[in-house]
Design a protein around this motif. Structure first.
Motif, PDB file in Angstrom:
ATOM      1  N   SER A 193      -0.742  -0.586 -37.346  1.00  0.00           N
ATOM      2  CA  SER A 193      -0.026   0.861 -36.800  1.00  0.00           C
ATOM      3  C   SER A 193       1.046   0.411 -35.972  1.00  0.00           C
ATOM      4  O   SER A 193       1.574   1.599 -35.630  1.00  0.00           O
ATOM      5  CB  SER A 193      -1.212   1.164 -35.804  1.00  0.00           C
ATOM      6  OG  SER A 193      -1.383   0.109 -34.774  1.00  0.00           O
ATOM      7  N   ALA A 194       1.486  -0.643 -36.036  1.00  0.00           N
ATOM      8  CA  ALA A 194       2.915  -0.927 -35.240  1.00  0.00           C
ATOM      9  C   ALA A 194       3.415  -2.211 -35.472  1.00  0.00           C
ATOM     10  O   ALA A 194       2.693  -3.151 -35.632  1.00  0.00           O
ATOM     11  CB  ALA A 194       2.715  -0.676 -33.701  1.00  0.00           C
ATOM     12  N   GLU A 245       2.842   4.182 -40.786  1.00  0.00           N
ATOM     13  CA  GLU A 245       2.445   4.508 -39.285  1.00  0.00           C
ATOM     14  C   GLU A 245       3.219   3.646 -38.280  1.00  0.00           C
ATOM     15  O   GLU A 245       3.353   4.118 -37.382  1.00  0.00           O
ATOM     16  CB  GLU A 245       0.778   4.165 -39.424  1.00  0.00           C
ATOM     17  CG  GLU A 245       0.376   4.512 -37.801  1.00  0.00           C
ATOM     18  CD  GLU A 245      -1.014   4.755 -37.729  1.00  0.00           C
ATOM     19  OE1 GLU A 245      -1.543   4.056 -36.753  1.00  0.00           O
ATOM     20  OE2 GLU A 245      -1.439   5.155 -38.744  1.00  0.00           O
ATOM     21  N   GLY A 246       3.956   2.604 -38.878  1.00  0.00           N
ATOM     22  CA  GLY A 246       4.654   1.769 -38.059  1.00  0.00           C
ATOM     23  C   GLY A 246       6.105   1.493 -38.275  1.00  0.00           C
ATOM     24  O   GLY A 246       6.257   1.887 -39.574  1.00  0.00           O
ATOM     25  N   THR A 303       8.146   2.584 -27.382  1.00  0.00           N
ATOM     26  CA  THR A 303       9.626   1.980 -27.667  1.00  0.00           C
ATOM     27  C   THR A 303      10.286   1.608 -26.114  1.00  0.00           C
ATOM     28  O   THR A 303      10.075   2.561 -25.200  1.00  0.00           O
ATOM     29  CB  THR A 303      10.635   2.636 -28.490  1.00  0.00           C
ATOM     30  OG1 THR A 303      11.687   1.938 -28.761  1.00  0.00           O
ATOM     31  CG2 THR A 303      11.017   4.165 -28.108  1.00  0.00           C
ATOM     32  N   GLU A 329       5.371   7.366 -34.780  1.00  0.00           N
ATOM     33  CA  GLU A 329       5.779   6.199 -34.115  1.00  0.00           C
ATOM     34  C   GLU A 329       7.412   6.629 -33.815  1.00  0.00           C
ATOM     35  O   GLU A 329       7.894   7.603 -34.501  1.00  0.00           O
ATOM     36  CB  GLU A 329       6.033   5.147 -35.284  1.00  0.00           C
ATOM     37  CG  GLU A 329       6.896   3.813 -34.779  1.00  0.00           C
ATOM     38  CD  GLU A 329       6.240   3.069 -33.768  1.00  0.00           C
ATOM     39  OE1 GLU A 329       6.135   3.569 -32.533  1.00  0.00           O
ATOM     40  OE2 GLU A 329       5.560   2.130 -34.248  1.00  0.00           O
ATOM     41  N   GLU A 376       0.665   7.225 -29.961  1.00  0.00           N
ATOM     42  CA  GLU A 376       0.982   6.408 -31.240  1.00  0.00           C
ATOM     43  C   GLU A 376       2.137   5.673 -31.129  1.00  0.00           C
ATOM     44  O   GLU A 376       2.304   4.268 -31.909  1.00  0.00           O
ATOM     45  CB  GLU A 376       0.838   7.413 -32.186  1.00  0.00           C
ATOM     46  CG  GLU A 376      -0.497   8.102 -32.851  1.00  0.00           C
ATOM     47  CD  GLU A 376      -1.015   7.022 -33.829  1.00  0.00           C
ATOM     48  OE1 GLU A 376      -0.412   6.608 -34.570  1.00  0.00           O
ATOM     49  OE2 GLU A 376      -2.317   7.453 -33.998  1.00  0.00           O
ATOM     50  N   GLY A 377       3.288   6.274 -30.683  1.00  0.00           N
ATOM     51  CA  GLY A 377       4.389   5.312 -30.700  1.00  0.00           C
ATOM     52  C   GLY A 377       4.968   4.834 -29.371  1.00  0.00           C
ATOM     53  O   GLY A 377       4.611   5.284 -28.297  1.00  0.00           O
ATOM     54  N   GLN A 414      11.268   4.723 -32.331  1.00  0.00           N
ATOM     55  CA  GLN A 414      12.030   3.546 -32.003  1.00  0.00           C
ATOM     56  C   GLN A 414      13.162   4.022 -31.401  1.00  0.00           C
ATOM     57  O   GLN A 414      13.887   4.804 -32.229  1.00  0.00           O
ATOM     58  CB  GLN A 414      12.060   2.828 -33.338  1.00  0.00           C
ATOM     59  CG  GLN A 414      10.973   1.925 -33.815  1.00  0.00           C
ATOM     60  CD  GLN A 414      10.365   0.928 -32.830  1.00  0.00           C
ATOM     61  OE1 GLN A 414      11.163  -0.151 -32.503  1.00  0.00           O
ATOM     62  NE2 GLN A 414       9.528   1.131 -31.836  1.00  0.00           N
ATOM     63  N   GLU A 469      -2.390   1.087 -30.855  1.00  0.00           N
ATOM     64  CA  GLU A 469      -1.366   2.077 -31.780  1.00  0.00           C
ATOM     65  C   GLU A 469      -0.021   1.801 -31.547  1.00  0.00           C
ATOM     66  O   GLU A 469       0.794   1.605 -32.504  1.00  0.00           O
ATOM     67  CB  GLU A 469      -1.784   3.516 -31.433  1.00  0.00           C
ATOM     68  CG  GLU A 469      -2.988   3.940 -31.712  1.00  0.00           C
ATOM     69  CD  GLU A 469      -3.197   4.069 -33.310  1.00  0.00           C
ATOM     70  OE1 GLU A 469      -2.603   3.757 -34.030  1.00  0.00           O
ATOM     71  OE2 GLU A 469      -4.558   4.141 -33.690  1.00  0.00           O
ATOM     72  N   GLY A 470       0.417   1.464 -30.272  1.00  0.00           N
ATOM     73  CA  GLY A 470       1.888   1.107 -30.059  1.00  0.00           C
ATOM     74  C   GLY A 470       2.209   0.076 -29.517  1.00  0.00           C
ATOM     75  O   GLY A 470       1.269  -0.678 -28.828  1.00  0.00           O
TER      76      GLY A 470
END
Length: 340
Positions: free
Chosen positions: A61-62, A301-302, A164, A218, A161-162, A220, A107-108
């Motif tokens: 997932s990441a 997903e990642g 950063t 995601e 989910e994301g 970034q 997830e993240g």
């Protein structure tokens, strides 16, 4: 989720399952271009249905860059893998749990500047800091509204989910996948934390509107403060939709005090620009085990930015196969050009 930074230069080699270019769909760009801004160098299925020391390597997932230049890959089944950045071969696996020893819906992922791991779980949701060996060191505060109902207004499997770190490493940003109950505009919340003595403290929140029917798996950060944002959806019998956007939160409204996002004029959303719809990438000879509008697509997903070369960001994507026979763990090597 189940359906569906440190910046260093990593030279990603040709893995065993990497495939060569072939004709793409009718609306694909010439050569390996997915759009004027994005091209794909190659993909690899080397990790598909692999195991390492008795642990299934899928459900990824990441992705993140570790301090030694290797890749960290997070499974949403409570495992964190270390991968060789060139061959993708697994080198280590660390199990993850909550404070009670219960598995996470992880997830993240961010590898912090001291090498510790910040990891989200979609269940509550939560963000915990882990040591390299999987010990819990800290837990970040989460606004009440972002908790899963009935504790808050988030939908199950639609939270963090994301994850950063923004440039400078002082601000952490987590993206919700779907809108909160009562946020009728369809915008999702991006929550931030500021690094403070002893940890991270809650900070500004922003609103980002994904395309209709899509969520945000995601985000970034780029060195200038803008974000690469993945949007994703799935339609049974048709397949996945995956789009890559460039987003800019720097002039967006702080929505931490806005109870409901209804499209009101006083709320300035995170601006976004489409970089590529991945359906338009050349197939590169990929095959799919279920219907897809482009056989290259899967449940992407990642994402991690691995470096810069010839004016483009090198971006690595990974799909979550959900440990499902008709889905594939696939890594995608992109080159992404962004204007200042």
């Amino acid at each position: 989720m189940r359906i569906r930074t440190l910046l260093a230069t990593v030279t990603a080699g040709l893995a065993a399952a990497t495939c060569l270019s072939a004709a793409g769909p009718a609306n694909a760009q010439p050569g390996n271009a997915c759009s004027p801004s994005v091209s794909i160098d190659r993909f690899s299925d080397a990790l598909d249905k692999a195991t390492y020391e008795g642990t299934y390597v899928g459900n990824l997932s990441a992705l993140a860059l570790d301090r030694d230049g290797s890749l960290a890959a997070l499974s949403d089944r409570s495992a964190l893998f270390g991968l060789d950045a060139r061959t993708l071969a697994p080198k280590s696996v660390v199990p993850l749990t909550d404070e009670n020893g219960t598995a996470l819906d992880s997830e993240g992922l961010v590898v912090d500047r001291d090498g510790t791991r910040l990891i989200t779980s979609e269940t509550e949701p939560s963000i915990r800091r882990y040591s390299r060996d999987g010990a819990i060191l800290d837990r970040l505060p989460v606004p009440a509204a972002l908790q899963v109902a009935p504790a808050g207004r988030a939908v199950s499997n639609g939270t963090f989910e994301g994850l950063t770190l923004l440039p400078g490493g002082h601000t952490l940003l987590a993206s919700m996948e779907y809108a909160l109950s009562g946020d009728t505009s369809g915008a999702v919340r991006f929550q931030t934390w500021q690094r403070a003595k002893g940890g991270f403290a809650l900070a500004a929140q922003y609103a980002y509107r994904p395309d209709p029917g899509l969520g945000v798996p995601e985000v970034q950060a780029l060195p200038d403060g803008r974000l690469l944002v993945l949007e994703r959806g799935f339609t049974s019998g048709v397949g996945n939709t995956v789009r890559l956007y460039l987003a800019d939160p720097r002039h967006a409204t702080d929505t931490s005090a806005v109870e409901n996002l209804t499209g009101q004029s006083g709320v300035r959303l995170v601006g976004k620009t489409l970089l590529a719809d991945i359906v338009n990438c050349p197939t590169l000879g990929a095959t799919a085990k279920q219907p897809q509008p482009n056989p290259l697509l899967d449940n992407i997903e990642g994402m991690v930015v691995t470096g810069r070369s010839k004016g483009a960001w090198k971006v690595l994507l990974v799909s979550d196969d959900n440990q499902n026979a008709v889905q594939t763990t696939r890594l995608y090597y992109l080159r992404v050009r962004t204007t200042p």
